[in-house]
Design a protein around this motif. Structure first.
Motif, PDB file in Angstrom:
ATOM      1  N   ALA A 114       0.851  -1.193   0.000  1.00  0.00           N
ATOM      2  CA  ALA A 114       0.000   0.000   0.000  1.00  0.00           C
ATOM      3  C   ALA A 114       0.880   1.232   0.000  1.00  0.00           C
ATOM      4  O   ALA A 114       1.933   1.260   0.631  1.00  0.00           O
ATOM      5  CB  ALA A 114      -0.915  -0.011   1.210  1.00  0.00           C
ATOM      6  N   ASN A 115       0.448   2.283  -0.720  1.00  0.00           N
ATOM      7  CA  ASN A 115       1.246   3.499  -0.800  1.00  0.00           C
ATOM      8  C   ASN A 115       0.468   4.704  -0.301  1.00  0.00           C
ATOM      9  O   ASN A 115       0.715   5.193   0.778  1.00  0.00           O
ATOM     10  CB  ASN A 115       1.748   3.697  -2.238  1.00  0.00           C
ATOM     11  CG  ASN A 115       2.627   4.904  -2.398  1.00  0.00           C
ATOM     12  OD1 ASN A 115       2.220   5.919  -2.966  1.00  0.00           O
ATOM     13  ND2 ASN A 115       3.855   4.824  -1.898  1.00  0.00           N
ATOM     14  N   GLY A 116      -0.480   5.207  -1.090  1.00  0.00           N
ATOM     15  CA  GLY A 116      -1.313   6.305  -0.630  1.00  0.00           C
ATOM     16  C   GLY A 116      -0.826   7.685  -0.992  1.00  0.00           C
ATOM     17  O   GLY A 116      -1.488   8.676  -0.667  1.00  0.00           O
ATOM     18  N   ARG A 117       0.327   7.792  -1.644  1.00  0.00           N
ATOM     19  CA  ARG A 117       0.825   9.102  -2.068  1.00  0.00           C
ATOM     20  C   ARG A 117       0.839   9.180  -3.592  1.00  0.00           C
ATOM     21  O   ARG A 117      -0.076   9.675  -4.209  1.00  0.00           O
ATOM     22  CB  ARG A 117       2.208   9.361  -1.464  1.00  0.00           C
ATOM     23  CG  ARG A 117       2.149   9.691   0.016  1.00  0.00           C
ATOM     24  CD  ARG A 117       3.530   9.896   0.606  1.00  0.00           C
ATOM     25  NE  ARG A 117       3.459  10.422   1.960  1.00  0.00           N
ATOM     26  CZ  ARG A 117       4.486  10.498   2.789  1.00  0.00           C
ATOM     27  NH1 ARG A 117       5.688  10.087   2.403  1.00  0.00           N
ATOM     28  NH2 ARG A 117       4.337  10.995   4.005  1.00  0.00           N
ATOM     29  N   SER A 118       1.913   8.677  -4.206  1.00  0.00           N
ATOM     30  CA  SER A 118       1.965   8.682  -5.667  1.00  0.00           C
ATOM     31  C   SER A 118       0.988   7.691  -6.268  1.00  0.00           C
ATOM     32  O   SER A 118       0.551   7.849  -7.406  1.00  0.00           O
ATOM     33  CB  SER A 118       3.378   8.352  -6.145  1.00  0.00           C
ATOM     34  OG  SER A 118       4.288   9.351  -5.769  1.00  0.00           O
ATOM     35  N   ALA A 119       0.664   6.644  -5.526  1.00  0.00           N
ATOM     36  CA  ALA A 119      -0.215   5.587  -6.025  1.00  0.00           C
ATOM     37  C   ALA A 119      -0.931   4.953  -4.850  1.00  0.00           C
ATOM     38  O   ALA A 119      -0.604   5.195  -3.686  1.00  0.00           O
ATOM     39  CB  ALA A 119       0.603   4.538  -6.782  1.00  0.00           C
ATOM     40  N   ASP A 120      -1.923   4.132  -5.177  1.00  0.00           N
ATOM     41  CA  ASP A 120      -2.565   3.351  -4.120  1.00  0.00           C
ATOM     42  C   ASP A 120      -1.714   2.150  -3.737  1.00  0.00           C
ATOM     43  O   ASP A 120      -1.653   1.780  -2.556  1.00  0.00           O
ATOM     44  CB  ASP A 120      -3.943   2.869  -4.598  1.00  0.00           C
ATOM     45  CG  ASP A 120      -4.924   4.013  -4.787  1.00  0.00           C
ATOM     46  OD1 ASP A 120      -5.246   4.682  -3.787  1.00  0.00           O
ATOM     47  OD2 ASP A 120      -5.352   4.237  -5.937  1.00  0.00           O
ATOM     48  N   PHE A 121      -1.029   1.561  -4.755  1.00  0.00           N
ATOM     49  CA  PHE A 121      -0.264   0.343  -4.512  1.00  0.00           C
ATOM     50  C   PHE A 121       1.040   0.347  -5.308  1.00  0.00           C
ATOM     51  O   PHE A 121       1.114   0.912  -6.401  1.00  0.00           O
ATOM     52  CB  PHE A 121      -1.076  -0.901  -4.895  1.00  0.00           C
ATOM     53  CG  PHE A 121      -2.353  -1.057  -4.129  1.00  0.00           C
ATOM     54  CD1 PHE A 121      -2.353  -1.572  -2.839  1.00  0.00           C
ATOM     55  CD2 PHE A 121      -3.567  -0.672  -4.701  1.00  0.00           C
ATOM     56  CE1 PHE A 121      -3.543  -1.702  -2.128  1.00  0.00           C
ATOM     57  CE2 PHE A 121      -4.749  -0.792  -4.002  1.00  0.00           C
ATOM     58  CZ  PHE A 121      -4.739  -1.311  -2.705  1.00  0.00           C
ATOM     59  N   LEU A 122       2.044  -0.305  -4.741  1.00  0.00           N
ATOM     60  CA  LEU A 122       3.282  -0.602  -5.445  1.00  0.00           C
ATOM     61  C   LEU A 122       3.228  -2.067  -5.842  1.00  0.00           C
ATOM     62  O   LEU A 122       3.262  -2.947  -4.981  1.00  0.00           O
ATOM     63  CB  LEU A 122       4.501  -0.339  -4.554  1.00  0.00           C
ATOM     64  CG  LEU A 122       4.575   1.034  -3.888  1.00  0.00           C
ATOM     65  CD1 LEU A 122       5.864   1.143  -3.062  1.00  0.00           C
ATOM     66  CD2 LEU A 122       4.498   2.151  -4.922  1.00  0.00           C
ATOM     67  N   PRO A 123       3.129  -2.385  -7.120  1.00  0.00           N
ATOM     68  CA  PRO A 123       3.050  -3.773  -7.570  1.00  0.00           C
ATOM     69  C   PRO A 123       4.447  -4.382  -7.661  1.00  0.00           C
ATOM     70  O   PRO A 123       5.456  -3.686  -7.453  1.00  0.00           O
ATOM     71  CB  PRO A 123       2.421  -3.646  -8.953  1.00  0.00           C
ATOM     72  CG  PRO A 123       2.949  -2.343  -9.461  1.00  0.00           C
ATOM     73  CD  PRO A 123       3.048  -1.434  -8.259  1.00  0.00           C
ATOM     74  N   PRO A 124       4.553  -5.656  -7.979  1.00  0.00           N
ATOM     75  CA  PRO A 124       5.875  -6.231  -8.236  1.00  0.00           C
ATOM     76  C   PRO A 124       6.574  -5.454  -9.347  1.00  0.00           C
ATOM     77  O   PRO A 124       5.964  -5.146 -10.372  1.00  0.00           O
ATOM     78  CB  PRO A 124       5.564  -7.672  -8.668  1.00  0.00           C
ATOM     79  CG  PRO A 124       4.188  -7.944  -8.147  1.00  0.00           C
ATOM     80  CD  PRO A 124       3.467  -6.642  -8.160  1.00  0.00           C
ATOM     81  N   SER A 125       7.826  -5.115  -9.145  1.00  0.00           N
ATOM     82  CA  SER A 125       8.532  -4.308 -10.136  1.00  0.00           C
ATOM     83  C   SER A 125       9.005  -5.167 -11.291  1.00  0.00           C
ATOM     84  O   SER A 125       9.281  -6.358 -11.137  1.00  0.00           O
ATOM     85  CB  SER A 125       9.723  -3.597  -9.490  1.00  0.00           C
ATOM     86  OG  SER A 125      10.615  -4.524  -8.909  1.00  0.00           O
ATOM     87  N   THR A 126       9.102  -4.547 -12.460  1.00  0.00           N
ATOM     88  CA  THR A 126       9.617  -5.242 -13.641  1.00  0.00           C
ATOM     89  C   THR A 126      11.041  -4.820 -13.962  1.00  0.00           C
ATOM     90  O   THR A 126      11.634  -5.320 -14.923  1.00  0.00           O
ATOM     91  CB  THR A 126       8.725  -4.977 -14.863  1.00  0.00           C
ATOM     92  OG1 THR A 126       8.648  -3.558 -15.106  1.00  0.00           O
ATOM     93  CG2 THR A 126       7.322  -5.526 -14.622  1.00  0.00           C
TER      94      THR A 126
END
Length: 369
Positions: free
Chosen positions: A93-105
Motif C-alpha cells: 500500500a502506498n497512498g501518495r503517488s499511487a494506491d499500490f506498489l506492484p511487483p517491479s519489472t
C-alpha cells in the motif's frame, strides 16, 4: 572478482533514446533466463555483449554492495545490464503517488541522480536489472485489481481508479528502451476497468507515444530548476526537453502530472522555482493545464549515500548535505536519513505551494511533504 574485472569490454555503438546513456557490453544473467521469451528478446538486442552467469541478480560478487565502485559509478551504469527473475509477487500500500506498489519489472537506472535512494538497497554501482518473467507480473496485477473491485471512495491519488506505481524502483522511460515490459504494462491497464498505471520519469522517450494508453497511464515528469538539474539530475533529459514533451504525451493519451522532486533548498530557491513555473505556464497548452496535478516532495538524503557521493560527485553534496538546515531520522530499515528540520520544513512547504498557486493556479497539488 577484482574491481578491474568490473569494467566491461568496450561497448558497441548504440541507437535509440538511450544512445548516450547505455551501450551494453556486459550482461549478468541468472540461470534459465533464456527459457523466458522476454529474456531471449533482450539478449537478442545485444548479441555482442559479454554474458556472465550469476546465481542471483541481488548478489553479484564484486558489484553488489561494493561502495568501492563509486569512482566507476557511471562507467558501470553505462555499460552493464542485469537480467533476473522477479521472485516476490507482493503488493505494498502506498497512498501518495499511487494506491499500490506492484511487483517491479525493473530495478536500478541508467541515470545517476545524486539523491537517488535505490543505490542504498541494491549495490552502489546500481546498473539496471530487467525482470524477464513479465507474464507473471501482469497476471498478479490482474488478480489484485480483480479482488479490489471498483474504487468507490475518491482519494488524493485518484478519484476513479486504483493507481499502481509501475516505476518505483526504476525509470520506465529508460526501461522501455530495453524491453517491451513497459509497453505490456501500459496495454494491461487499458483493459482493467478499475485500475491505471503511473510512473515518474526524468527521461523523454518518445517511443512511448505509440503505446495508446487511452488515459489509463499517468506519467509524472520530475522537474526542478534547470541549474540544479544540471548538477543533481546526472545523465537525464534536460528540464526544457521534459517540459516540451508534456503536450505531446497528453495528446498521445497519457494523463500527465508534475513531480516537483526533490525540492532542494538553496539561497534564491524562490526565484528559481518562480521562473520554472513561468516556463511551464508559457509552454503547456490548455489541454495539458486542464488535467494537470502535481506532487511536491522535499529532499530526504542519506548518510551513507552522502559518503559515497563525496567520492564521485562532491559538488552535489554541497547542495544536498546541509546539516545546519537538516535533522536526522532513522528509517524503518535502520538507515540514517536527513531531512529539513521540523517546523522549518513546514514553512518551506507552505511557501512553495503559495509560489505555485500564484503562477499556476490551475495546477492541483495532490500532496506535499
Amino acid at each position: 572478482m577484482t574491481n578491474l574485472d568490473l569494467f566491461p569490454p568496450e561497448p558497441p555503438p548504440a541507437t535509440g533514446p538511450l544512445e548516450h546513456l547505455l551501450k551494453v557490453s556486459r550482461i549478468y544473467l541468472e540461470p534459465d533466463i533464456e527459457r523466458f521469451t522476454r529474456g531471449r528478446d533482450i539478449l537478442a538486442r545485444f548479441p555482442g555483449a559479454e554474458r556472465v552467469p550469476v546465481r542471483s541478480h541481488w548478489n553479484i560478487p564484486g558489484l553488489f554492495g561494493n561502495e568501492g565502485n563509486a569512482e566507476a559509478w557511471n562507467r558501470i551504469k553505462g555499460s552493464t545490464l542485469v537480467l533476473g527473475v522477479k521472485k516476490s509477487m507482493g503488493f505494498e500500500a502506498n497512498g501518495r503517488s499511487a494506491d499500490f506498489l506492484p511487483p517491479s519489472t525493473a530495478n536500478g537506472c541508467v541515470m545517476s541522480c545524486a539523491y537517488c535512494y535505490v543505490p542504498r538497497h541494491k549495490g552502489y554501482a546500481n546498473p539496471v536489472t530487467v525482470f524477464v518473467n513479465i507474464e507473471q507480473v501482469l497476471a498478479a496485477i490482474r488478480r489484485h485489481a480483480g479482488r479490489l473491485g471498483p474504487k468507490t471512495e475518491p482519494n488524493t491519488v485518484d478519484p476513479r481508479y486504483w493507481v499502481y506505481d509501475i516505476g518505483c524502483n526504476s525509470d520506465c522511460s529508460a526501461d522501455a528502451a530495453l524491453s517491451d515490459n513497459v509497453k505490456d504494462l501500459v496495454r494491461l491497464f487499458t483493459v482493467l476497468p478499475n485500475a491505471m498505471g503511473s510512473f515518474a520519469t526524468k527521461l523523454v522517450n518518445r517511443e512511448l507515444l505509440s503505446y495508446a494508453p487511452r488515459g489509463k497511464t499517468r506519467i509524472r515528469f520530475s522537474l526542478m530548476p534547470p541549474a540544479k538539474a544540471k548538477l543533481l539530475d546526472v545523465r537525464t533529459s534536460p528540464i526544457s526537453e521534459r517540459i516540451a514533451a508534456i503536450d505531446d504525451f497528453v495528446a498521445a493519451g497519457y494523463e500527465v502530472h508534475l513531480n516537483f522532486s526533490p525540492v532542494v533548498i538553496t539561497e534564491g530557491w524562490q526565484a528559481e522555482y518562480d521562473a520554472l513555473f513561468q516556463q511551464l505556464d508559457d509552454t503547456m497548452g490548455d489541454r495539458a493545464k486542464e488535467q494537470l496535478a502535481a506532487e511536491i516532495i522535499f529532499l530526504t538524503h542519506n548518510e551513507r549515500l552522502h559518503e559515497v557521493n563525496l567520492r564521485w560527485h562532491p559538488k552535489a553534496e554541497e547542495l544536498l548535505w546541509r546539516p545546519e538546515l537538516q535533522e536526522t531520522k532513522v528509517s524503518q530499515g535502520g538507515g540514517v536519513n536527513v531531512r529539513y528540520r521540523t517546523g522549518y520544513k513546514g514553512r518551506l512547504v507552505e511557501e512553495f505551494q503559495e509560489l505555485l498557486a500564484r503562477r499556476m493556479p490551475y495546477c492541483r497539488v495532490r500532496y506535499a511533504f
